[in-house]
Design a protein around this motif. Structure first.
Motif, PDB file in Angstrom:
ATOM      1  N   TRP A  76       0.887  -1.167   0.000  1.00  0.00           N
ATOM      2  CA  TRP A  76       0.000   0.000   0.000  1.00  0.00           C
ATOM      3  C   TRP A  76       0.926   1.218   0.000  1.00  0.00           C
ATOM      4  CZ3 TRP A  76      -5.432  -0.647   0.991  1.00  0.00           C
ATOM      5  CH2 TRP A  76      -5.806  -1.962   1.270  1.00  0.00           C
ATOM      6  N   ASP A  78       0.097   4.514  -0.109  1.00  0.00           N
ATOM      7  CA  ASP A  78      -0.591   5.792   0.087  1.00  0.00           C
ATOM      8  C   ASP A  78      -0.316   6.425   1.454  1.00  0.00           C
ATOM      9  OD1 ASP A  78      -2.017   4.060   1.670  1.00  0.00           O
ATOM     10  OD2 ASP A  78      -3.960   4.471   0.753  1.00  0.00           O
ATOM     11  N   TYR A  84      -2.016  -2.770   9.478  1.00  0.00           N
ATOM     12  CA  TYR A  84      -1.952  -3.808   8.453  1.00  0.00           C
ATOM     13  C   TYR A  84      -1.840  -5.181   9.102  1.00  0.00           C
ATOM     14  CZ  TYR A  84      -1.079   0.277   5.610  1.00  0.00           C
ATOM     15  OH  TYR A  84      -1.195   1.503   5.006  1.00  0.00           O
ATOM     16  N   ARG A 117      -6.310  -2.912   7.358  1.00  0.00           N
ATOM     17  CA  ARG A 117      -6.027  -3.378   6.007  1.00  0.00           C
ATOM     18  C   ARG A 117      -5.392  -4.762   6.006  1.00  0.00           C
ATOM     19  NH1 ARG A 117      -3.601   2.078   3.063  1.00  0.00           N
ATOM     20  NH2 ARG A 117      -5.635   2.934   2.516  1.00  0.00           N
ATOM     21  N   ASP A 119      -4.619  -8.316   2.897  1.00  0.00           N
ATOM     22  CA  ASP A 119      -4.773  -8.806   1.531  1.00  0.00           C
ATOM     23  C   ASP A 119      -5.009 -10.310   1.576  1.00  0.00           C
ATOM     24  OD1 ASP A 119      -2.012 -10.249   0.809  1.00  0.00           O
ATOM     25  OD2 ASP A 119      -1.534  -8.418   1.915  1.00  0.00           O
ATOM     26  N   TYR A 139      -9.911  -2.867  -2.455  1.00  0.00           N
ATOM     27  CA  TYR A 139      -9.254  -1.584  -2.668  1.00  0.00           C
ATOM     28  C   TYR A 139      -8.363  -1.608  -3.909  1.00  0.00           C
ATOM     29  CZ  TYR A 139      -6.480   2.579  -1.651  1.00  0.00           C
ATOM     30  OH  TYR A 139      -5.858   3.799  -1.723  1.00  0.00           O
ATOM     31  N   CYS A 142      -2.309  -6.605  -5.559  1.00  0.00           N
ATOM     32  CA  CYS A 142      -0.872  -6.659  -5.315  1.00  0.00           C
ATOM     33  C   CYS A 142      -0.319  -7.944  -5.922  1.00  0.00           C
ATOM     34  CB  CYS A 142      -0.557  -6.572  -3.819  1.00  0.00           C
ATOM     35  SG  CYS A 142      -1.209  -7.922  -2.815  1.00  0.00           S
ATOM     36  N   LEU A 151      -6.119  -6.341  -2.278  1.00  0.00           N
ATOM     37  CA  LEU A 151      -5.976  -5.464  -1.114  1.00  0.00           C
ATOM     38  C   LEU A 151      -7.375  -5.147  -0.604  1.00  0.00           C
ATOM     39  CD1 LEU A 151      -3.332  -2.982  -2.592  1.00  0.00           C
ATOM     40  CD2 LEU A 151      -2.902  -4.893  -1.035  1.00  0.00           C
ATOM     41  N   GLN A 153      -9.697  -3.236   2.731  1.00  0.00           N
ATOM     42  CA  GLN A 153      -9.636  -2.360   3.890  1.00  0.00           C
ATOM     43  C   GLN A 153     -11.015  -2.184   4.505  1.00  0.00           C
ATOM     44  OE1 GLN A 153      -8.074   1.442   2.656  1.00  0.00           O
ATOM     45  NE2 GLN A 153     -10.028   2.148   1.843  1.00  0.00           N
TER      46      GLN A 153
END
Length: 159
Positions: A76, A78, A84, A117, A119, A139, A142, A151, A153
């Protein structure tokens, strides 16, 4: 019924055994997941020993569930205020995963995080449904080696 806490060093092999048992369960059910990616080789016991300060577990009279909880994740990019969840595993048949994630959500809120979050494998529809039922939204994607993940969240509610 359960205690949510940081793992104790002597419990790490017990946590790792949850992973190998889950891999055997996937094989038995003819499901694709950690078993086809050699997860226990990518994340060996020594990895979890090194991550002990970030490894949280749910305990009854033994470790029934756990995950590595991180403040950042390279998948991620951002730089959002999130917690996570990695290496999430529960004891086969224990049904403790939902409880664990509720504890993790409360922990993330206590740390002021806006999102929880994680995955999961792009091909695992059952796991996708499980996470959607818990309020996680897709989201993005990956890729890491042969692994293709979604991903996900969950926006956290602060009281």
């Amino acid at each position: 019924m359960y205690t949510f806490r940081l793992i104790e060093k002597q419990e790490i092999p017990e946590f790792f055994a949850l992973i190998t048992k889950r891999m055997a369960w996937l094989d038995k059910k003819h499901l694709k997941g950690w078993n086809i990616y050699h997860y226990d080789e990518i994340f060996p016991l020594s990895y979890f020993q090194a991550m002990a300060s970030s490894l949280y577990v749910l305990v009854s009279d033994h470790v029934v569930c756990g995950a590595v909880l991180l403040e950042s994740d390279q998948r991620w990019n951002d730089y959002c205020s999130a917690l996570y969840v990695h290496n999430f595993v529960s004891e086969v048949g224990s049904r403790s995963g939902r409880s664990f994630l509720r504890y993790v959500e409360a922990y993330a809120v206590s740390k002021g995080k806006k999102y929880l979050r994680l995955d999961s494998d792009i091909h695992n529809e059952d796991l996708a449904s499980y996470y959607h039922d818990l309020g996680f939204e897709d989201y993005g994607f990956c890729w890491e080696g042969d692994y293709q993940g979604v991903l996900r969240q969950k926006k956290l509610i602060h009281h």
